[in-house]
Structure formats: structure tokens, C-alpha cells
Design an enzyme around this catalytic site. Structure first.
Site, PDB file in Angstrom:
ATOM      1  N   PRO A 469       0.834  -1.210   0.000  1.00 29.32           N
ATOM      2  CA  PRO A 469       0.000   0.000   0.000  1.00 29.32           C
ATOM      3  C   PRO A 469       0.867   1.258   0.000  1.00 29.32           C
ATOM      4  O   PRO A 469       1.936   1.277   0.582  1.00 29.32           O
ATOM      5  CB  PRO A 469      -0.780  -0.093   1.314  1.00 29.32           C
ATOM      6  CG  PRO A 469      -0.617  -1.487   1.786  1.00 29.32           C
ATOM      7  CD  PRO A 469       0.633  -2.018   1.206  1.00 29.32           C
ATOM      8  N   GLY A 470       0.359   2.254  -0.666  1.00 30.60           N
ATOM      9  CA  GLY A 470       0.990   3.574  -0.618  1.00 30.60           C
ATOM     10  C   GLY A 470       2.233   3.723  -1.467  1.00 30.60           C
ATOM     11  O   GLY A 470       2.978   4.680  -1.283  1.00 30.60           O
ATOM     12  N   GLY A 472       2.096   4.076  -4.677  1.00 27.00           N
ATOM     13  CA  GLY A 472       1.742   4.918  -5.816  1.00 27.00           C
ATOM     14  C   GLY A 472       1.054   4.204  -6.956  1.00 27.00           C
ATOM     15  O   GLY A 472       1.046   4.705  -8.081  1.00 27.00           O
ATOM     16  N   THR A 474      -2.192   3.638  -7.481  1.00 34.13           N
ATOM     17  CA  THR A 474      -3.356   4.390  -7.957  1.00 34.13           C
ATOM     18  C   THR A 474      -2.917   5.661  -8.664  1.00 34.13           C
ATOM     19  O   THR A 474      -3.438   6.001  -9.734  1.00 34.13           O
ATOM     20  CB  THR A 474      -4.276   4.738  -6.770  1.00 34.13           C
ATOM     21  OG1 THR A 474      -4.462   3.550  -6.007  1.00 34.13           O
ATOM     22  CG2 THR A 474      -5.601   5.271  -7.228  1.00 34.13           C
ATOM     23  N   SER A 889      10.681 -19.581   3.570  1.00 36.23           N
ATOM     24  CA  SER A 889      11.926 -18.847   3.295  1.00 36.23           C
ATOM     25  C   SER A 889      12.786 -18.563   4.531  1.00 36.23           C
ATOM     26  O   SER A 889      13.890 -18.052   4.415  1.00 36.23           O
ATOM     27  CB  SER A 889      11.617 -17.557   2.556  1.00 36.23           C
ATOM     28  OG  SER A 889      10.945 -16.677   3.428  1.00 36.23           O
ATOM     29  N   LYS A 932      12.732  -7.429   0.191  1.00 31.56           N
ATOM     30  CA  LYS A 932      13.589  -7.892   1.283  1.00 31.56           C
ATOM     31  C   LYS A 932      14.864  -7.062   1.349  1.00 31.56           C
ATOM     32  O   LYS A 932      15.351  -6.726   2.428  1.00 31.56           O
ATOM     33  CB  LYS A 932      13.903  -9.380   1.105  1.00 31.56           C
ATOM     34  CG  LYS A 932      12.687 -10.250   1.453  1.00 31.56           C
ATOM     35  CD  LYS A 932      12.946 -11.713   1.227  1.00 31.56           C
ATOM     36  CE  LYS A 932      11.748 -12.540   1.694  1.00 31.56           C
ATOM     37  NZ  LYS A 932      11.895 -13.948   1.374  1.00 31.56           N
TER      38      LYS A 932
HETATM   39  N1  LIG Z   1       7.065   7.719  -6.533  1.00 31.24           N
HETATM   40  C1  LIG Z   1       6.214   8.608  -6.041  1.00 31.24           C
HETATM   41  N2  LIG Z   1       6.396   9.891  -6.268  1.00 31.24           N
HETATM   42  C2  LIG Z   1       5.564  10.804  -5.771  1.00 31.24           C
HETATM   43  N3  LIG Z   1       4.499  10.513  -5.022  1.00 31.24           N
HETATM   44  C3  LIG Z   1       4.251   9.228  -4.763  1.00 31.24           C
HETATM   45  C4  LIG Z   1       5.075   8.212  -5.260  1.00 31.24           C
HETATM   46  N4  LIG Z   1       4.594   7.034  -4.846  1.00 31.24           N
HETATM   47  C5  LIG Z   1       3.505   7.287  -4.125  1.00 31.24           C
HETATM   48  N5  LIG Z   1       3.260   8.610  -4.069  1.00 31.24           N
HETATM   49  C6  LIG Z   1       2.171   9.281  -3.379  1.00 31.24           C
HETATM   50  O1  LIG Z   1       1.768   8.466  -2.286  1.00 31.24           O
HETATM   51  C7  LIG Z   1       0.384   8.564  -2.099  1.00 31.24           C
HETATM   52  C8  LIG Z   1      -0.227   7.174  -2.031  1.00 31.24           C
HETATM   53  O2  LIG Z   1      -0.197   6.582  -3.280  1.00 31.24           O
HETATM   54  P1  LIG Z   1      -1.333   5.669  -3.883  1.00 31.24           P
HETATM   55  O3  LIG Z   1      -2.628   6.005  -3.267  1.00 31.24           O
HETATM   56  O4  LIG Z   1      -1.216   5.677  -5.335  1.00 31.24           O
HETATM   57  O5  LIG Z   1      -0.885   4.293  -3.304  1.00 31.24           O
HETATM   58  P2  LIG Z   1      -1.369   2.845  -3.699  1.00 31.24           P
HETATM   59  O6  LIG Z   1      -0.204   2.063  -4.042  1.00 31.24           O
HETATM   60  O7  LIG Z   1      -2.427   2.906  -4.711  1.00 31.24           O
HETATM   61  O8  LIG Z   1      -1.957   2.330  -2.316  1.00 31.24           O
HETATM   62  P3  LIG Z   1      -3.101   1.257  -2.060  1.00 31.24           P
HETATM   63  O9  LIG Z   1      -2.587  -0.088  -2.457  1.00 31.24           O
HETATM   64  O10 LIG Z   1      -3.314   1.343  -0.600  1.00 31.24           O
HETATM   65  O11 LIG Z   1      -4.262   1.695  -2.883  1.00 31.24           O
HETATM   66  C9  LIG Z   1      -0.158   9.361  -3.253  1.00 31.24           C
HETATM   67  O12 LIG Z   1      -0.392  10.667  -2.828  1.00 31.24           O
HETATM   68  C10 LIG Z   1       0.975   9.350  -4.266  1.00 31.24           C
HETATM   69  O13 LIG Z   1       0.988  10.501  -5.039  1.00 31.24           O
END
Ligand SMILES: Nc1ncnc2c1ncn2[C@@H]1O[C@H](COP(=O)(O)OP(=O)(O)OP(=O)(O)O)[C@@H](O)[C@H]1O
Length: 983
Positions: A469-470, A472, A474, A889, A932
């Protein structure tokens, strides 16, 4: 022997002594006397009733039946009271001979007595009776006696029905009939009374006033009066008759006229008034007969009064009932009427045409621009539905269903595509603008766009972004949409178990809705959006249908060109839609779906990446969102690093984003507070003047004041991030030196455009400069903004003791480190055993058993005389105990831990390892190398042991991830033994 004869104006008794008849004539003093007119009519000059042969008017009650009343009884002429005869002073018609009236026909009346002065029609069909009446007329004796029939002895008059009585009458013959006749008919005279008697007057007035009241309230009564007064008019009260006839419409004026006439009656004849009242009242026949029999005018008036009073009460009740019912229905009626009027007005003004026409016009108008691009089968369905709409009743439920259906059908962007942009350079720019790093992911996306450019279309591919999660996922999806110039639509299928959410409900259901894709198309307004399907790995297991199969139909490029939504019921083309899915765990995606996807994995960020993301993206957006200017705040690198390492250690940056938002919110509050307090000047405080504020708001001045309570960093702010910021930071340093004393309170920064001036003429500058509050966030005050650092179980040992070894794990949240701990429970000959804790799954338990066996074998090999494992009951634990763990693992880590404990030898410092082990000590590959590795770096691990088979994965990692790590790739545990326990 019957001796009484009914007359229209005289009252007669059986027992009254014969007397001269003309007395009755004396009452009909004028030529309009009804008596005369009756006689005239019987003589053949009846002008009122052309049906005279069939229906003769008598001064008698109606028999109401078609059967004639048998004139069985011939009554003797009654004797008129002498006194009355004498008192008569009227003009006596010369043609009448009194002796002609001595014997009359006696007509029985079944219902009510006939009151003097009233007409009642009777039907005469019996030829005998007719002949007798004609005969009687010939003899110039046009009288018939009208006698109310007595009830049969023993019957209740109020219960007996009229028809029964009618029937009985016809059967009554001769004496029997005679016995049933009442003794008083209507050919007699009243007792004389004193016209000026006050009591009689008062009673009569009361009767009149009651009658007036009743007439006012009861329209039924007005009709009643009309009927009677018509006949009365033939009598003495001709004027009343005229008025009575006029009140048929019963309007106010007419009613008033009747009332006036009533007054008039009272004026000249009380007995008639009593008769009138009783006659028109709804009283039963006995009560009426009572009034008739009463010859005393006063008593008669009293009896009548009782009857009309009762009538008054009835009419009041009737009025209240009517009122209550009217109130009940009038509300609804009113609303209905108003609505109808509103509709009519709107229609008249052209604001609203007929519902159906307006609707049809609306739908046609909507589909018109897309008509050429709309598939013919859809147009056909729309036409059919529009025709159906016209035929349906607007209030019917089917009308609503059809209307909603048409609404959806016409709202879809049939054939409406946005122009796709395959400019790779532009796409790269957009991706870089939105995301830091993620080089390989961006590369993959650019490849995809490049292929699209060459093919001319980007359809046919489903990208699946997987990762913790988080990271990026989405937001990358959103960037791809922007790069390709497609509309973006996102929906999550996490926990979705109802197929109808994807495929829609059938229209027959109440509240039916189309599925998500149709909603999406309506929403975005183009037929080629980028649809991001979130959490595809968490798709529910449906109870009604399988959502995974429905997703397959939706995503599969082979099938979705003719995607059939249950609600829409016409195939829609989804082949131009670009689907991007996101998932945390790829393994959880149903295989047939996964098979069609191109998985792009995002592993998470290392500290360095997080620093850049925080500095260049998160901070910037958050600062703007909070309305803070760059010169008003400074978060030092050290603070940011501390934030990442101590507060936000997870793979993604969402938590980091939250923390940065938290910091900026607090900064905003401080600035606002400071601003508020400067508005109220206080001794010793610096006050920002109104002019200063004004200039600052113009944006030209960038003088910055830093609160004295915050520490000022000596190191310059990252100069690469923002020119303005760097200048400001230099200015801070400069001003710090300038304000030797005042620095305790404030530090002034100079505007960037006057930087040179600052260096040349500081005094002048300080006068011209305007102050801006600035908040500094550093490691020292970081906890003021985000609280105390969170405790992380990941780093529980600074130096691992013997028996404790660090492993590397992969979870849906990204990579992490974990410890394997071994300790002794008891030691005795042959007690060798292994006890496991830490919420381990079956695979991990087996892995531990294997590790125990392999460790024992290795120890035996290394130190043949060491019987530790044979005689020791050991306990192996994997913290944290609350988190379930599974997977093979950790095999090599477990063996190392067991051997470390057995040999009482701690493993090498900063070492972490991962790899599955076979019973013979071979090391098998594992997954999640990048995660990892990142996790190991995060925890300051310097040496990592990976299975040799994973070397390829590691080599693919970005240099900044691999940088500074000592990585060993092994095939056999013996290699690990050497690495771990080497001095
Ligand atoms: N490489 C990056 N550069 C700039 N901002 C980023 C980057 N990666 C993530 N973010 C920022 O982090 C925040 C969370 O990203 P996002 O919601 O896309 O996560 P996600 O992977 O879709 O999470 P989830 O699996 O929980 O849906 C967003 O505001 C996004 O812009």
C-alpha cells in the site's frame, strides 16, 4: 258509518254533528281558493295536469301505488260544526249545493295524514274508483275523504315499512278498512283562537324562527319546502307558492324570500303555520296525525315546534357530518386542483409540454449528436422504447422503468472517443512530474505507449500494478490516463461479491441499476477511458454468481467488445477501454484473470527515495493544500530523515504523507496564531504592520522571520530542491548574524530580489524589508509536530546474542526483517525436541522441523562429539507473536539460529538472510528480493545472504537499492555456516 269527509281546507270529525257545509267554503274566500280550483279541475278544466285521467289531484294523500284505491266505503256527509259555519263570511260559490257533500268517498292514506291546504297526488287506476270520482264530479261533489290508516293493532309504526302498508291497504275491504281509518280526516275547522294571544304569537314566532334556521342549514329542507309550497300556493298562500317555486336553485336570495314568506304566514294564520311546519317536517305519521287531530291552535303550534326543533337538531348533526367529511377530502382535492392548475399554467406558458412529449424530446435531443456513431441496434432499441413510452400511462410503474432505461441508454457516450496521445516524450514528462523514481515502472509504461503508437491503439492489454500500500499504484494509473489523454475512472472491487455490481441488475427488479462499467461510461462521457480497478486481489467470492468470471468477461479483450450488461440489455463495446488493475498480492488474483494481465511490480521505497518523494512531491502538494508559502516554512533534511526512519518505515509513502500533512497543519496553526497575536501589539513582540502585510500579500516581499524558540539550522537547506528556498536559507544565515540580540526573538530574511542590496546596504534593506513568519522544523522539535517516535519491533536487538538471527520476510505491506530466537527449555539424556511459537503456519512449522534436523546433522558433522541437539529440548520463537507468519523462506535462518545457540556463538553483526532449505541443506530460491533488500537496508543490515537462484532478481535492482550492501548468494547451507560464524 263513516261520517267524515276530507276537504282541502276543512277539518272534519266523524262524531261531529251534521252542520251546514259551506263553512269550509268560507275559508276559501278568494277566487284562487284551491277548493274552487280542485273543483274546476275535476270538472275538466284542470290546466295543471294534462294527465288528469290517470292522476287526479285530490285533497288527499297519495297511495303511491299503481293499484287503485278501492272506494269501498261510501261515507256519509260529515256534519260541520255549526259555530264555524256561522262564522263564515266568505263569498260562497253559487254552483255548490251543500247537500252534495254529505256523502263522500273515503280514501285511505297509508303514510301520512293530509294537512289542510296541501296537495298530494294519488294514482287512480281502478275504473270503478275513477267512475265513482267522475260521478261525484258530475254531481258537483268533488270531495273525497282523506283518512290516515291506523296501524294494525300490535305493530310498531316506526318499524312497519311503507310497502307493507301499501299492500295491506289494497287487501283491506269493507268494514275492515273502515275500522282502520283514523277518526279525523281533513274536513273540519279549527277551534277559534285569539289571534292576539301572546303565547300563541310567541310560539308561532319560535316555529318560524326555527324553520328559518333549518332552511338556512339544510338544503334538503329547502327542496322539501319547495315541494310543499308549490301546493300551498294553490291554497291561500299563493305568494308563498310563487316564492317556493323560485327557490328550486336555493340560492341565498331565494332562501331569503322563502323566509320572508314564512314571516308572512305567521302574521295571518297560526294554525296554517302549525300545519305547514308539521307537514314539511320529517316526523312520522303518528306524530303528524297528532298534530292534525289537535284542534287547539296553541297546542298544535307547540307540537309542530317540537317537530321542527327536532328537525333543527338533525340538520345540525347533518351539517357537522358534512363539514367533517368535507374537511377530510378538501385538503387532497385542493392539492390536486392546484397541481392541475400549475400544470395547465406551465403548459400555457410553454414552460412544460406534456410529460411524455417533453421526455421523448429530451431523449431524442440527447442522442442526436451521437446518432451517426451510435450502433444501429442501439438506435433501434431507443426508438422502440420511445414508442413504448408514448403508449404507457405516465403514472404506471412500467413508465418509470422505461424512462430510467431510456435515460441510461441515451446518456452513454456511444462512439464518442477522446483523442489518444501516444507522444512518448510527453508521457515521460507527465510520469516524472507526478512520481519520483519508479524508473523501471515508468519504462514499462512508456514501452506500452510506444507499442500503442506503432499499432495505432493501446487496447488489448491489462496492466496490473502490484505492490504494498501507498507505493503509488493508484496515482500511477492516474498519470497513465493523463499521459494518454484518456478520461480516468476508478472503482474498487475489494470485497465485491455481487455479480450485479459488475454486470448490472435485470430491469425487472425494483431499483435495478446498471453495472459499474456502464456507470463509468456515463460518468466519463467517453467510450475509451482508463479504468483503474482497485484491489483486484481482494475480489469477493460471490454467493450469487462468481465475480471473478464477470471480471473476466469485462477485462478479456476477446470478450469485452460485446460486453452485455443485464440492465442495458444491448451489447456495449469496451474494447477501447484501457484497464489498469492494482493488487497488493498477485498470488491472490484468480488465475484466469492473472493470465490476461501484465503485472508490473512496485516494491516499495528505500529511505533515499522516500526523502526525494517527501521533499519534491509530498511536501510541495501539502504546503499548497495548507495555503502556506515556501518562505514561511523550512523542514530540514535531518528532520525529514528522522521522520522517515523513526516514524514511517513502511514500504509505501502514504504514512509519510500523513505525517507531512500533520506537520504542515501544525505549522499553519502556528502561523495563524502568530498572525493573530501580532494584530494585538504587545510589549517586546514584533508586530507585523498593516502595510507590511499588504506588501507581503502582493507577493513581492519575501522577508522572513523565524521564531526564536525554534532552533536555526546551521547547515544550508538542500539547494537543489528550490532556488527560492535556498536563497531564503542563505538569507536566514545572513540575518542571523545581523540580529545579534533580536535573534532571540526573530530572525529576518531578506527578499530574494534584493539579495545584492542586502549584502551591500543592510540597513537600508532592513527598513524596506517586510517580515514574514517562518517556522523551522528540525530533529529537535520534530516531536512537537508528530509526537514521539513509534516503537518498531523490527529492531529489537542492537547486537544479536547467540541463538538470535535476523531473517528477511515478505508481506503484503512490503518487505520486513524478522528475528528467529532459540533458547533451551531443558536438557537431559535423550530429551532432544523442538517447541515452536510465534503463530507459525504449517509450512513454517515444517520448515522449523527440517531446520532442526539439518542443524543436528551439520553440528554432528562439524563437532561430532557435541550431543547438544540429542539431549536438549529447545524452544524456537518468531516475534511478533500476534502476527501470523508462514512460508518456507526462513529455513536457513532457523538452522543458523539453532546452530548459533548450540555452539553458543552469536552470528556476524548486521547479517540478514533468507532462503528455503532442503533436508540435505540445499538452498532454494525465494520471492520478494527487492522488498527484502529494501527492508534490510532500512534496518541497517550490511550483509545479506540470498539463494543463488535469486541472483538474477537482485541484479535487476536499481543501483541505489543495491548500493553499499554486501550480498552473498549461496547454494548450500555450509556456505551460510561459513559466512555467519566466521570470525
Ligand atoms: N514515486 C512517487 N512519487 C511521488 N508521489 C508518490 C510516489 N509514490 C507514491 N506517491 C504518493 O503516495 C500517495 C499514495 O499513493 P497511492 O494512493 O497511489 O498508493 P497505492 O499504491 O495505490 O496504495 P493502495 O494499495 O493502498 O491503494 C499518493 O499521494 C501518491 O501521489
Amino acid at each position: 258509518m263513516l261520517k267524515a269527509l276530507s276537504s282541502s281546507c276543512l277539518r272534519l270529525r266523524f262524531h261531529s254533528t251534521p252542520s251546514s257545509l259551506p263553512s269550509h267554503l268560507r275559508h276559501g274566500t278568494d277566487s284562487n281558493s284551491p277548493l274552487l280550483r280542485v273543483l274546476d279541475s275535476l270538472r275538466g278544466s284542470n290546466r295543471r295536469n294534462p294527465n288528469f285521467c290517470q292522476r287526479l289531484f285530490f285533497c288527499s294523500d297519495s297511495t303511491d301505488g299503481s293499484e287503485p284505491v278501492e272506494p269501498e266505503t261510501e261515507a256519509k256527509r260529515p256534519e260541520v260544526e255549526e259555530a264555524e259555519a256561522k262564522s263564515s263570511s266568505a263569498i260562497v260559490p253559487t254552483v255548490f249545493r251543500p247537500e252534495d257533500y254529505l256523502t263522500v268517498l273515503a280514501l285511505p292514506l297509508p303514510h301520512r295524514p293530509l294537512f289542510p291546504g296541501f296537495y298530494m297526488p294519488i294514482y287512480v287506476k281502478d275504473p270503478k274508483l275513477l267512475a265513482a270520482l267522475v260521478e261525484s264530479r258530475k254531481r258537483q261533489a268533488p270531495y273525497a275523504g282523506a283518512f290516515l290508516l291506523k296501524d294494525e293493532p300490535g305493530t310498531d309504526p316506526s318499524v312497519a315499512s311503507g310497502s307493507d302498508t301499501d299492500k295491506n291497504i289494497y287487501e283491506l275491504k269493507g268494514k275492515e278498512l273502515f275500522n282502520r281509518l283514523n277518526e279525523v280526516g281533513t274536513l273540519a275547522q279549527d277551534k277559534p283562537y285569539n289571534k292576539d294571544d301572546d303565547v300563541i304569537k310567541a310560539t308561532s314566532f319560535e316555529v318560524i324562527s326555527t324553520l328559518r334556521d333549518v332552511l338556512k342549514t339544510s338544503s334538503l329542507w329547502r327542496d322539501h319546502v319547495q315541494t310543499y309550497t308549490q301546493h300551498i300556493g294553490d291554497f291561500n298562500y299563493s305568494r308563498l307558492a310563487d316564492f317556493g317555486a323560485a327557490i328550486s336553485g336555493a340560492n341565498k336570495l331565494q332562501c331569503q324570500q322563502v323566509l320572508e314568506e314564512l314571516d308572512h304566514i305567521g302574521d295571518f294564520n297560526y294554525s296554517r303555520l302549525a300545519d305547514f311546519g308539521a307537514a314539511i317536517s320529517g316526523a312520522n305519521k303518528l306524530q303528524c296525525q297528532q298534530v292534525l287531530e289537535e284542534l287547539d291552535v296553541y297546542k298544535r303550534l307547540k307540537l309542530t315546534l317540537e317537530l321542527v326543533k327536532k328537525e333543527m337538531e338533525i340538520s345540525k348533526i347533518q351539517e357537522s357530518i358534512a363539514k367533517a367529511i368535507e374537511e377530510k377530502i378538501s385538503g387532497e382535492q385542493r392539492r390536486y386542483l392546484l397541481n392541475e392548475q400549475l400544470k395547465a399554467i406551465k403548459k400555457e406558458l410553454g414552460l412544460e409540454t406534456d410529460d411524455k412529449t417533453a421526455l421523448s424530446a429530451k431523449f431524442r435531443e440527447r442522442i442526436e449528436p451521437n446518432k451517426d456513431r451510435c450502433p444501429p441496434h442501439v438506435l433501434q432499441v431507443i426508438e422502440e422504447e420511445l414508442t413504448k413510452l408514448q403508449l404507457l400511462e405516465a403514472s404506471s410503474s412500467e413508465f418509470n422503468v422505461t424512462r430510467n432505461y431510456l435515460d441510461w441508454l441515451t446518456a452513454l457516450p456511444w462512439g464518442n472517443y477522446s483523442d489518444e496521445n501516444f507522444d512518448v516524450l510527453r508521457a515521460q514528462k507527465i510520469l516524472d512530474e507526478d512520481h519520483y523514481g519508479l524508473t523501471d515502472i515508468k519504462e514499462r509504461i512508456l514501452e506500452f505507449i510506444a507499442v500503442g503508437k506503432l499499432r495505432g491503439t493501446s487496447q488489448g492489454k491489462i496492466i496490473c500494478l502490484s505492490g504494498p500500500p501507498g507505493v503509488g499504484k493508484t496515482s500511477i494509473g492516474r498519470s497513465i490516463a493523463r499521459a494518454l489523454n484518456r478520461k480516468f475512472y476508478r472503482f474498487s472491487v475489494g470485497g465485491l461479491s455481487d455479480v450485479a455490481e459488475i454486470k448490472g441488475h435485470r430491469r425487472t427488479y425494483i431499483g435495478a441499476m446498471p453495472g459499474k462499467m456502464v456507470q463509468c461510461l456515463k460518468n466519463v462521457g467517453t467510450a475509451n477511458p482508463l479504468v483503474l480497478i482497485d484491489e483486484i486481489d481482494k475480489l469477493g467470492r460471490g454467493h450469487a454468481g462468481d465475480p471473478a468470471s464477470a471480471m473476466l468477461e469485462l477485462l478479456d479483450p476477446e470478450q469485452n467488445a460485446n460486453f452485455l450488461d443485464h440492465y442495458l440489455d444491448v451489447p456495449i463495446d469496451l474494447s477501447k477501454v484501457l484497464f489498469v488493475c492494482t493488487a497488493n498480492v498477485v498470488e491472490m488474483i484468480p488465475n484466469p484473470l492473472l493470465d490476461r494481465m501484465e503485472v508490473v511490480a512496485l516494491a516499495g521505497y528505500i529511505t533515499d527515495e522516500k526523502m526525494h518523494i517527501a521533499r519534491d512531491y509530498l511536501e510541495k502538494t501539502t504546503r499548497e493544500a495548507c495555503g502556506i508559502k515556501p518562505e514561511q516554512v523550512e523542514v530540514t533534511d535531518a528532520a525529514l530523515l528522522a521522520l522517515i526512519e523513526n516514524y514511517c518505515r513502511e514500504a509505501g509513502v502514504r504514512n509519510l504523507q500523513k505525517h507531512i500533512e500533520k506537520i504542515y497543519r501544525k505549522i499553519a496553526l502556528r502561523l495563524v496564531r502568530k498572525g493573530a497575536s501580532s494584530e494585538l501589539p504587545a510589549a517586546g513582540d514584533h508586530v507585523v504592520g498593516p502595510n507590511e502585510v499588504k506588501e507581503e500579500s502582493v507577493g513581492e516581499s519575501a522577508e522572513t522571520v523565524v521564531e526564536a524558540e525554534t532552533e536555526v539550522v546551521s547547515e544550508p537547506v538542500d539547494s537543489g530542491s528550490n532556488d527560492m528556498a535556498s536563497e531564503i536559507s542563505i538569507e536566514i544565515d545572513t540575518t542571523q548574524k545581523d540580529h545579534s540580540v533580536d535573534e532571540k526573538q526573530h530572525l529576518t530574511n531578506q527578499p530574494t530580489d534584493s539579495k545584492v542590496n542586502v549584502e551591500t546596504d543592510k540597513k537600508e534593506e532592513s527598513e524596506a524589508s517586510k517580515e514574514v513568519e517562518k517556522v523551522l522544523v528540525d530533529t529537535a522539535n520534530l516531536s512537537d509536530f508528530v509526537g514521539k517516535p513509534v516503537f518498531h519491533a523490527e529492531r529489537i536487538y542492537e547486537h544479536t546474542p547467540a541463538g538470535v538471527v535476523m531473517g528477511l520476510a515478505w508481506t503484503a505491506l512490503g518487505g520486513s526483517t524478522l528475528y528467529i530466537e532459540t533458547t533451551l527449555i531443558e536438557q537431559a539424556e535423550g530429551k532432544g525436541a523442538l517447541h515452536l511459537t510465534g503463530q507459525l503456519g504449517d509450512v513454517m512449522k515444517e520448515s522449523a522441523q527440517i531446520a532442526h534436523t539439518v542443524a543436528r546433522a551439520i553440528l554432528l558433522e562439524k563437532e561430532p562429539e557435541n550431543t547438544f541437539f540429542a539431549n536438549s529440548k529447545l524452544h524456537l520463537h518468531v516475534p511478533a507473536g500476534a502476527t501470523p507468519k508462514d512460508g518456507p523462506s526462513a529455513g536457513c535462518t532457523m538452522i543458523t539460529s539453532l546452530l548459533s545457540f548450540a555452539m553458543k556463538k552469536p552470528v556476524r553483526k548486521d547479517l540478514a538472510m533468507t532462503g528455503e532449505v532442503t533436508l540435505t541443506g540445499k538452498i532454494l530460491p525465494i520471492g520478494g528480493v527487492k522488498e527484502k533488500t529494501i527492508a534490510a537496508r532500512r534496518n541497517d543490515v550490511k550483509t545479506i545472504i540470498f539463494p543463488s537462484a535469486n541472483k538474477r532478481d537482485f541484479d535487476e535492482l536499481a543501483p541505489n537499492v543495491k548500493e553499499g550492501l554486501e550480498v552473498h548468494f549461496v547454494d548450500d547451507f555450509n556456505q551460510i555456516f561459513d559466512l555467519a560464524f566466521a570470525d
